[in-house]
Design a protein around this motif. Sequence first.
Motif, PDB file in Angstrom:
ATOM      1  N   PRO A  36     -16.266  -8.652   7.391  1.00  0.00           N
ATOM      2  CA  PRO A  36     -15.508  -7.399   7.209  1.00  0.00           C
ATOM      3  C   PRO A  36     -15.329  -7.009   5.738  1.00  0.00           C
ATOM      4  N   LEU A  37     -15.295  -5.722   5.494  1.00  0.00           N
ATOM      5  CA  LEU A  37     -14.840  -5.158   4.225  1.00  0.00           C
ATOM      6  C   LEU A  37     -13.555  -4.411   4.547  1.00  0.00           C
ATOM      7  N   ILE A  38     -12.434  -4.966   4.123  1.00  0.00           N
ATOM      8  CA  ILE A  38     -11.118  -4.505   4.569  1.00  0.00           C
ATOM      9  C   ILE A  38     -10.470  -3.670   3.466  1.00  0.00           C
ATOM     10  N   GLU A  39     -10.057  -2.447   3.806  1.00  0.00           N
ATOM     11  CA  GLU A  39      -9.357  -1.608   2.828  1.00  0.00           C
ATOM     12  C   GLU A  39      -7.875  -1.945   2.849  1.00  0.00           C
ATOM     13  N   LEU A  40      -7.291  -2.091   1.653  1.00  0.00           N
ATOM     14  CA  LEU A  40      -5.884  -2.465   1.531  1.00  0.00           C
ATOM     15  C   LEU A  40      -5.166  -1.469   0.616  1.00  0.00           C
ATOM     16  N   PRO A  41      -4.621  -0.396   1.196  1.00  0.00           N
ATOM     17  CA  PRO A  41      -3.924   0.624   0.387  1.00  0.00           C
ATOM     18  C   PRO A  41      -2.745   0.068  -0.400  1.00  0.00           C
ATOM     19  N   THR A  42      -2.092  -0.965   0.125  1.00  0.00           N
ATOM     20  CA  THR A  42      -0.970  -1.570  -0.602  1.00  0.00           C
ATOM     21  C   THR A  42      -1.422  -2.089  -1.967  1.00  0.00           C
TER      22      THR A  42
END
Length: 367
Positions: free
Chosen positions: A42-48
């Motif tokens: 996975p390539l996970i987006e983390l807005p935090t």
Amino acid sequence: MTSSPPTPSWYARPASPALRCAPAPAEVRGFHAALPGYAPTPLIELPTLAAELHAGRVFVKDESSRLGLPAFKALGASWAVHRVLAERAAADAGAPAGPLTLVTATDGNHGRAVARVARLMDLRAHVFVPRGVHRRAVAAIAAEQAEVTRVAGPYDEAVRRAAEAAAAPDAVLVQDTAWPGYETIPGWIVEGYSTLLAEIDDQLAAAGVAGPDLVAVPVGVGSLAQAVITHYRSRPAGPGPALLSVEPHAAPCVLHSLTRGEPVSVATGETTMAGLNCGTPSTLAWPYLRDGLDAAVAVTDADSARAAGDLAALGVSAGPCGAASLAGARAALGDDKRRASLDLGPAPVVVLLSTEGTAANPGALTL
């Protein structure tokens, strides 16, 4: 030459990298895609994290489960062993050969990957493990039916011992670092890592992103960083993203080498980032590191532990080495002068390579 770790723990290239190199072979990804159990990680987006780092978007490449193992290393080991067997078959011209033993030294993940590949291909494996690797990580290598030899010295000593053992008949050294006279197989290992970068290209495109502005990569001897540099510095147009290497304070061999302008060895200490606890850059990787990195930073075990905890709270399993990329990005982007040296713009897209999950080195946080 051996020297003490540098202070401060930061290096920034005074000018943009001018390196241009050939890409990895296109057939590597097809080879991996044909392996049982292959799937892009996975390539996970983390807005935090994007808000914290004052970035436009932040993505984490989660290598906590790769081809049945909790780290990315199987990509390099599988491709290199495939190439070794192909070359041996061509050289033997059909003549029978004795059972092959794959020999390597490891801080944990590479050795387990080599042992797994050996088991799946009905080969033998002999893995040399230096001091500082947790006993449960050693047990995981032995569980792959590998012979394991504990070495009282550091990683560099384990590599020396493995190279000596590989001189036996029907043995081959499958090492993920290089030195003069031993560069072909490490080069194949680096090629194997290219699949990870190709996956990121596709995943960013699916997320509507043309490409990253900053990539943070954990570094031991520099082989993964070499693959990253090769991927982004082989593109025909544009300078590509800024590339940041991250090492432990206890073993900053690449940072020190960049500061000195020549490859040097450092005396390593204890660190929970066991897979990065390496004292000498790979000779094959060094020209790429020297000419292709934009910056290098060293982080503490506490920095890595905090990053691992924060990633866990966001749903990403990251061991100390994997979390080092976030720790390094924080050290780089949280300082105005360091950030300015990377020339990122107001809303950069940041990719963090989390190279291992928490299962890769059990007990590392309490080493």
